[in-house]
Design an enzyme around this catalytic site. Sequence first.
Site, PDB file in Angstrom:
ATOM      1  CG  ASP A  30      53.279  -6.089 163.210  1.00  0.00           C
ATOM      2  OD1 ASP A  30      53.951  -7.034 162.755  1.00  0.00           O
ATOM      3  OD2 ASP A  30      53.559  -5.505 164.270  1.00  0.00           O
ATOM      4  NE  ARG A  59      55.793 -11.475 163.784  1.00  0.00           N
ATOM      5  CZ  ARG A  59      55.724 -10.150 163.693  1.00  0.00           C
ATOM      6  NH1 ARG A  59      54.572  -9.525 163.802  1.00  0.00           N
ATOM      7  NH2 ARG A  59      56.813  -9.442 163.441  1.00  0.00           N
TER       8      ARG A  59
END
Length: 324
Positions: free
Chosen positions: A130, A178
């Site tokens: 992330d 992502r």
Amino acid sequence: MTLKNFFIGLSQNQILNNMAKKYGLKLGAQSVVAGTNIDEMIESVSELNTHGISATIDNLGEFVTEKKDATDAKNQILHVIEAIHANNVNAHISVKATQLGLDIDEDFCFENIKEIVSKASKYDIFINFDQEDYSHLAPTFRLLDVLSKDYDNIGTVIQSYFYESMDNIERYKDYRLRIVKGAYKEPEELAFQDKKDIDENYLKLIEYHLQHGKFTSIATHDHHVINHVKQFVKAHDIPADQFEFQMLYGFRKDLQYELAKEGYNFCTYVPFGNDWYAYFMRRLAERPQNMNLMLKQVFNKKTNTLVGIGAGAFLLGRLSKRKK
């Protein structure tokens, strides 16, 4: 002061964060957090799997400043890897470098993440790095660069509000990525401030990676974006196994099930743990229309022990009236 900035401000309030840990998910976040322990999380993931939906699991926590806390987080994630394997659930893991010691020492953080990636690799489990605020962007990319020399079960996130995101998506096109809009407060010299600009760049990044990248995770709750992607992949003959839609646990559940039923790869971002407060506030910053959820479940009158949060609700009410 915008609603987004207001919620980001709340997410950074350590006093409120500590109170939230003390009182737990009864404050309302249970609708968007899949429990406080691994067993509860696995049960939630198993339920998603029955609907043809995979999961990316986030052991909540970030901006850790003590080595013991970072080591504890690493060990918890190692337990999650074992639980995914033992329960044979369709899931992978998302990690935050700051939870694993990036703000303490980059080499220490690297060793923690390497241990996670190595163990996950043995079970063929993907690890997503992330991205957080801009100050941690380059260090997180460095971790990815070094680990990718020995492991191929890793990828990361590209945030569309940064001006440099197109350069980064070209640089990392051979990775599973992502693509998100971004949930932190960033200065004008680094990031787009206008929603229209962020949205336009978001679609550009998605289209580029769909055509040139390895695998694209499209993280959005916006049905306009979803419909755009459906038309784009059809027009460009992009195989269904080259992308997936992603949404957050607890948000637009019916649409998640619908997309999976239509045959699209679908992955739900599943957070769990006690350290849920900052995550929850940033979700409200991303989607201020969920204000009613917050007011009813988190900032309710019965929760009179959280005086600071109650004051935040009052200010939010004043802000919402101004917007009208």
